[in-house]
Motif scaffolding. Structure first.
Motif, PDB file in Angstrom:
ATOM      1  N   UNK A   1       0.826  -1.200   0.000  1.00 35.75           N
ATOM      2  CA  UNK A   1       0.000   0.000   0.000  1.00 35.75           C
ATOM      3  C   UNK A   1       0.861   1.251   0.000  1.00 35.75           C
ATOM      4  N   UNK A   2       0.214   2.368  -0.348  1.00 38.62           N
ATOM      5  CA  UNK A   2       0.913   3.647  -0.422  1.00 38.62           C
ATOM      6  C   UNK A   2       0.796   4.399   0.894  1.00 38.62           C
ATOM      7  N   UNK A   3       1.818   5.146   1.221  1.00 39.87           N
ATOM      8  CA  UNK A   3       1.764   6.070   2.341  1.00 39.87           C
ATOM      9  C   UNK A   3       0.979   7.293   1.867  1.00 39.87           C
ATOM     10  N   UNK A   4      -0.063   7.676   2.620  1.00 37.81           N
ATOM     11  CA  UNK A   4      -0.943   8.752   2.174  1.00 37.81           C
ATOM     12  C   UNK A   4      -1.231   9.728   3.295  1.00 37.81           C
ATOM     13  N   UNK A   5      -1.453  10.986   2.902  1.00 43.84           N
ATOM     14  CA  UNK A   5      -1.972  11.977   3.834  1.00 43.84           C
ATOM     15  C   UNK A   5      -3.447  11.661   4.054  1.00 43.84           C
ATOM     16  N   UNK A   6      -3.928  11.873   5.267  1.00 46.61           N
ATOM     17  CA  UNK A   6      -5.337  11.628   5.566  1.00 46.61           C
ATOM     18  C   UNK A   6      -6.040  12.972   5.738  1.00 46.61           C
ATOM     19  N   UNK A   7      -7.247  12.926   6.266  1.00 48.42           N
ATOM     20  CA  UNK A   7      -7.983  14.160   6.541  1.00 48.42           C
ATOM     21  C   UNK A   7      -7.364  14.922   7.706  1.00 48.42           C
ATOM     22  N   UNK A   8      -6.550  14.228   8.505  1.00 43.36           N
ATOM     23  CA  UNK A   8      -5.777  14.869   9.565  1.00 43.36           C
ATOM     24  C   UNK A   8      -6.621  15.658  10.540  1.00 43.36           C
ATOM     25  N   UNK A   9      -6.408  16.957  10.602  1.00 38.32           N
ATOM     26  CA  UNK A   9      -7.115  17.820  11.542  1.00 38.32           C
ATOM     27  C   UNK A   9      -8.622  17.805  11.330  1.00 38.32           C
ATOM     28  N   UNK A  10      -9.069  17.441  10.155  1.00 36.61           N
ATOM     29  CA  UNK A  10     -10.500  17.418   9.862  1.00 36.61           C
ATOM     30  C   UNK A  10     -11.197  16.171  10.380  1.00 36.61           C
ATOM     31  N   UNK A  11     -10.453  15.148  10.772  1.00 37.23           N
ATOM     32  CA  UNK A  11     -11.038  13.896  11.251  1.00 37.23           C
ATOM     33  C   UNK A  11     -10.198  13.368  12.409  1.00 37.23           C
ATOM     34  N   UNK A  12     -10.740  13.425  13.610  1.00 40.88           N
ATOM     35  CA  UNK A  12      -9.978  13.030  14.803  1.00 40.88           C
ATOM     36  C   UNK A  12      -9.731  11.528  14.870  1.00 40.88           C
ATOM     37  N   UNK A  13     -10.424  10.728  14.065  1.00 43.62           N
ATOM     38  CA  UNK A  13     -10.239   9.279  14.081  1.00 43.62           C
ATOM     39  C   UNK A  13      -9.147   8.799  13.133  1.00 43.62           C
ATOM     40  N   UNK A  14      -8.511   9.717  12.433  1.00 36.75           N
ATOM     41  CA  UNK A  14      -7.451   9.351  11.501  1.00 36.75           C
ATOM     42  C   UNK A  14      -6.153  10.025  11.916  1.00 36.75           C
ATOM     43  N   UNK A  15      -5.014   9.398  11.588  1.00 36.86           N
ATOM     44  CA  UNK A  15      -3.719  10.032  11.857  1.00 36.86           C
ATOM     45  C   UNK A  15      -3.437  11.080  10.777  1.00 36.86           C
TER      46      UNK A  15
END
Length: 186
Positions: free
Chosen positions: A58-72
Motif C-alpha cells: 500500500x501507499x503512504x498517504x496523507x489523511x484528513x488529519x485535523x478534519x477527522x480526529x479518528x485518523x492520523x
C-alpha cells in the motif's frame, strides 16, 4: 462561511541512504486553515522518513488529519484496508496511541514542540505495553527552520544519512536531527 483548505504542491526528491529508498514523489497537501507552516512541513518530513521503496503493501498517504480526529496525519493501508503504519504528529494522548497500536502494525509519532520533553515524561510510563510504537522528537528550532522553507509550490531535495535529514530548496537548506524517544521493541 467556513474557511477552506489551502492546497500546496511539493515535488520531493528523496535519497534515504539509511533505508535504501530513493525516488521522486509529487505531493498534494491540503493545509487546514488552522494548520501552521511548521506542522505542514513536519507532515512532509514524516512522509519522507516513512515512504516505502515500493507500494506492495500500500501507499503512504496523507489523511484528513485535523478534519477527522479518528485518523492520523498519514497512514499506509494495505490492499485489504488494514493499517500497516499509523503516523501522528504533535503530542497525542496515551489512549489515542494505544488505540492506534491495536489497529496497526506500526505506530510513529513526530513531536516538534519545545514542550515535547514534558509531554513525553507524562505519558512514557503509560506506553510500556506498546512495542510497535516509535516516538521521535524534532527539535523545535529545526522544525521552525523547516517551516521557513514552506511555499505553495515547493521542490525539495531530501537526503537522509546516518539518522540526519538534509532538506534543501534552490535557495535554502535545513539540517534536522530527529531524536528517538522510543523505538519499537518487536
Amino acid at each position: 462561511m467556513a474557511l477552506k483548505a489551502t492546497i500546496h504542491k511539493a515535488q520531493l526528491q528523496i535519497a534515504d541512504m539509511d533505508r535504501h529508498v530513493y525516488g521522486d514523489h509529487s505531493l498534494t497537501i491540503a493545509r487546514h486553515p488552522s494548520e501552521t507552516d511548521e506542522r505542514m512541513m513536519i507532515r512532509v518530513l514524516a512522509y519522507a522518513l516513512n515512504v516505502a521503496a515500493d507500494d506492495l503493501r500500500g501507499k503512504l498517504e496523507f489523511t484528513k488529519g485535523l478534519s477527522d480526529v479518528d485518523e492520523p496525519e498519514l497512514w499506509q493501508l494495505d490492499l485489504t484496508g488494514d493499517v500497516v503504519h499509523w503516523i501522528d504528529l504533535g503530542q497525542p494522548d496515551d489512549r489515542r496511541l494505544m488505540k492506534a497500536h491495536g489497529r496497526s502494525e506500526r505506530v510513529s509519532v513526530y513531536s516538534y514542540a519545545s514542550s515535547t520533553e514534558v509531554w513525553w515524561r507524562g505519558i512514557e510510563g503509560k506506553l510500556t505495553r506498546a512495542p510497535k510504537l516509535a516516538v521521535w522528537q524534532i527539535p523545535a528550532e529545526q522544525s521552525q527552520a523547516l517551516a521557513a522553507l514552506a511555499e505553495r509550490s515547493m521542490q525539495l531535495q531530501i537526503s537522509i544519512q546516518d539518522g540526519s535529514v538534509y532538506v534543501s530548496t534552490a535557495n535554502a537548506s535545513v539540517e534536522i536531527h530527529p531524536v528517538a524517544l522510543k523505538t519499537p521493541t518487536e
